[in-house]
Design a protein around this motif. Structure first.
Motif, PDB file in Angstrom:
ATOM      1  N   SER A 180       0.795  -1.239   0.000  1.00 40.75           N
ATOM      2  CA  SER A 180       0.000   0.000   0.000  1.00 40.75           C
ATOM      3  C   SER A 180       0.822   1.281   0.000  1.00 40.75           C
ATOM      4  N   ASP A 181       2.103   1.213   0.340  1.00 40.15           N
ATOM      5  CA  ASP A 181       2.906   2.436   0.371  1.00 40.15           C
ATOM      6  C   ASP A 181       3.437   2.840  -0.998  1.00 40.15           C
ATOM      7  N   ILE A 182       3.186   2.037  -1.995  1.00 33.40           N
ATOM      8  CA  ILE A 182       3.610   2.375  -3.366  1.00 33.40           C
ATOM      9  C   ILE A 182       2.808   3.570  -3.882  1.00 33.40           C
ATOM     10  N   LEU A 183       1.521   3.578  -3.662  1.00 39.18           N
ATOM     11  CA  LEU A 183       0.676   4.665  -4.178  1.00 39.18           C
ATOM     12  C   LEU A 183       0.960   6.016  -3.529  1.00 39.18           C
ATOM     13  N   PRO A 184       1.146   6.099  -2.215  1.00 42.33           N
ATOM     14  CA  PRO A 184       1.545   7.395  -1.652  1.00 42.33           C
ATOM     15  C   PRO A 184       2.891   7.877  -2.213  1.00 42.33           C
ATOM     16  N   LEU A 185       3.788   6.940  -2.449  1.00 41.85           N
ATOM     17  CA  LEU A 185       5.087   7.309  -3.017  1.00 41.85           C
ATOM     18  C   LEU A 185       4.912   7.856  -4.436  1.00 41.85           C
ATOM     19  N   LEU A 186       4.072   7.217  -5.218  1.00 40.62           N
ATOM     20  CA  LEU A 186       3.784   7.723  -6.568  1.00 40.62           C
ATOM     21  C   LEU A 186       3.147   9.110  -6.505  1.00 40.62           C
ATOM     22  N   ALA A 187       2.223   9.307  -5.571  1.00 42.11           N
ATOM     23  CA  ALA A 187       1.601  10.628  -5.404  1.00 42.11           C
ATOM     24  C   ALA A 187       2.658  11.661  -5.028  1.00 42.11           C
ATOM     25  N   GLY A 188       3.617  11.258  -4.207  1.00 40.12           N
ATOM     26  CA  GLY A 188       4.700  12.155  -3.833  1.00 40.12           C
ATOM     27  C   GLY A 188       5.558  12.544  -5.026  1.00 40.12           C
ATOM     28  N   PHE A 189       5.839  11.589  -5.892  1.00 37.00           N
ATOM     29  CA  PHE A 189       6.610  11.886  -7.098  1.00 37.00           C
ATOM     30  C   PHE A 189       5.827  12.805  -8.041  1.00 37.00           C
ATOM     31  N   ILE A 190       4.552  12.531  -8.209  1.00 31.52           N
ATOM     32  CA  ILE A 190       3.747  13.261  -9.190  1.00 31.52           C
ATOM     33  C   ILE A 190       3.371  14.657  -8.699  1.00 31.52           C
ATOM     34  N   PHE A 191       2.893  14.761  -7.468  1.00 29.86           N
ATOM     35  CA  PHE A 191       2.345  16.029  -6.973  1.00 29.86           C
ATOM     36  C   PHE A 191       3.193  16.695  -5.891  1.00 29.86           C
ATOM     37  N   GLY A 192       3.994  15.933  -5.179  1.00 22.37           N
ATOM     38  CA  GLY A 192       4.808  16.492  -4.112  1.00 22.37           C
ATOM     39  C   GLY A 192       4.638  15.721  -2.817  1.00 22.37           C
ATOM     40  N   ALA A 240      10.170   0.036  -3.157  1.00 21.36           N
ATOM     41  CA  ALA A 240      11.057   0.865  -3.976  1.00 21.36           C
ATOM     42  C   ALA A 240      11.253   0.270  -5.368  1.00 21.36           C
ATOM     43  N   VAL A 241      11.466  -1.028  -5.442  1.00 22.85           N
ATOM     44  CA  VAL A 241      11.684  -1.676  -6.745  1.00 22.85           C
ATOM     45  C   VAL A 241      10.434  -1.566  -7.610  1.00 22.85           C
ATOM     46  N   VAL A 242       9.285  -1.854  -7.035  1.00 26.17           N
ATOM     47  CA  VAL A 242       8.024  -1.761  -7.803  1.00 26.17           C
ATOM     48  C   VAL A 242       7.798  -0.323  -8.274  1.00 26.17           C
ATOM     49  N   THR A 243       7.993   0.629  -7.379  1.00 26.04           N
ATOM     50  CA  THR A 243       7.805   2.036  -7.746  1.00 26.04           C
ATOM     51  C   THR A 243       8.780   2.446  -8.837  1.00 26.04           C
ATOM     52  N   ALA A 244      10.028   2.029  -8.715  1.00 28.43           N
ATOM     53  CA  ALA A 244      11.034   2.369  -9.725  1.00 28.43           C
ATOM     54  C   ALA A 244      10.649   1.817 -11.094  1.00 28.43           C
ATOM     55  N   LEU A 245      10.018   0.661 -11.112  1.00 22.17           N
ATOM     56  CA  LEU A 245       9.626   0.042 -12.383  1.00 22.17           C
ATOM     57  C   LEU A 245       8.427   0.722 -13.040  1.00 22.17           C
ATOM     58  N   ILE A 246       7.538   1.309 -12.244  1.00 23.53           N
ATOM     59  CA  ILE A 246       6.304   1.862 -12.821  1.00 23.53           C
ATOM     60  C   ILE A 246       6.219   3.383 -12.796  1.00 23.53           C
ATOM     61  N   ARG A 247       7.094   4.058 -12.037  1.00 19.25           N
ATOM     62  CA  ARG A 247       6.970   5.505 -11.822  1.00 19.25           C
ATOM     63  C   ARG A 247       6.893   6.302 -13.113  1.00 19.25           C
ATOM     64  N   GLU A 248       7.819   6.097 -14.031  1.00 17.92           N
ATOM     65  CA  GLU A 248       7.841   6.914 -15.250  1.00 17.92           C
ATOM     66  C   GLU A 248       6.573   6.735 -16.075  1.00 17.92           C
ATOM     67  N   ARG A 249       6.075   5.509 -16.150  1.00 19.92           N
ATOM     68  CA  ARG A 249       4.845   5.256 -16.914  1.00 19.92           C
ATOM     69  C   ARG A 249       3.646   5.961 -16.282  1.00 19.92           C
ATOM     70  N   ILE A 250       3.573   5.907 -14.962  1.00 17.01           N
ATOM     71  CA  ILE A 250       2.459   6.544 -14.255  1.00 17.01           C
ATOM     72  C   ILE A 250       2.564   8.069 -14.395  1.00 17.01           C
ATOM     73  N   GLU A 251       3.768   8.617 -14.246  1.00 12.69           N
ATOM     74  CA  GLU A 251       3.934  10.067 -14.357  1.00 12.69           C
ATOM     75  C   GLU A 251       3.534  10.576 -15.739  1.00 12.69           C
ATOM     76  N   LYS A 252       3.777   9.806 -16.789  1.00 20.41           N
ATOM     77  CA  LYS A 252       3.430  10.214 -18.150  1.00 20.41           C
ATOM     78  C   LYS A 252       1.927  10.419 -18.317  1.00 20.41           C
ATOM     79  N   ILE A 253       1.166   9.687 -17.560  1.00 18.31           N
ATOM     80  CA  ILE A 253      -0.298   9.844 -17.615  1.00 18.31           C
ATOM     81  C   ILE A 253      -0.701  11.243 -17.180  1.00 18.31           C
TER      82      ILE A 253
END
Length: 174
Positions: free
Chosen positions: A41-53, A159-172
């Motif tokens: 569950s901590d992957i999504l907050p991390l993605l939100a942190g990358f995308i929005f802050g 961290a590994v899962v986020t690193a693998l998907i972060r760029e794809r999610i940010e592009k959205i």
């Protein structure tokens, strides 16, 4: 598109709901210490942190923990510990990445985040567990290697899962 407040608010809500759902996927890493359970569950907050802050990442953490508390847990101490772990991982990762937004600083952020969360949660458990479980500190010390190892493993996987998907999610959101 990510600058739109409506998109930001909707995304935070969706990510919070998805993160809450992911908290139900609990897998024990060390069967002998079954209260330490991995959930992604901590992957999504991390993605939100990358995308929005970082504030938005923390907001997703807070909402998912409140929802999980209300839906299943009922354990305020466990939820607060989960929140503390999420924040102590998310903040170093996001702030280090923001120094220079490239893959090297992202990886350094993950490594520092894993080290910070492992240390913070080890110390926090030394303080909280004796009071919460009403056991002596000496008894708590037996669990510390498991607690440190659990947090290192859990957040390394995140961290590994986020690193693998972060760029794809940010592009959205571009």
């Amino acid at each position: 598109m990510k600058n739109s407040s409506a998109v930001r608010i909707a995304t935070i809500g969706i990510m919070s709901a998805l993160a809450t759902g992911l908290m139900f996927l609990e897998l024990p890493i060390f069967p002998s210490v079954n209260f330490l359970k991995f959930d992604p569950s901590d992957i999504l907050p991390l993605l939100a942190g990358f995308i929005f802050g970082p504030i938005d990442g923390i907001l997703v953490l807070l909402i998912k923990d409140i929802l999980f508390y209300l839906l299943k847990s009922g354990d305020i101490v466990g939820i607060m510990m989960n929140f503390a772990a999420g924040v102590s991982f998310l903040l170093p990762v996001i702030y280090i990445y923001r120094i220079r937004e490239n893959r090297v600083f992202e990886i350094i952020g993950y490594v520092v985040g894993v080290l910070v969360v492992s240390g913070v949660m080890t110390v926090l458990n030394m303080v909280v567990v004796p009071f919460y479980w009403k056991i002596p500190l000496k008894e708590t010390l037996k669990y510390l290697p498991y607690i440190a190892g659990f947090n290192a493993i859990k957040f390394s996987i995140d961290a590994v899962v986020t690193a693998l998907i972060r760029e794809r999610i940010e592009k959205i959101f571009e």
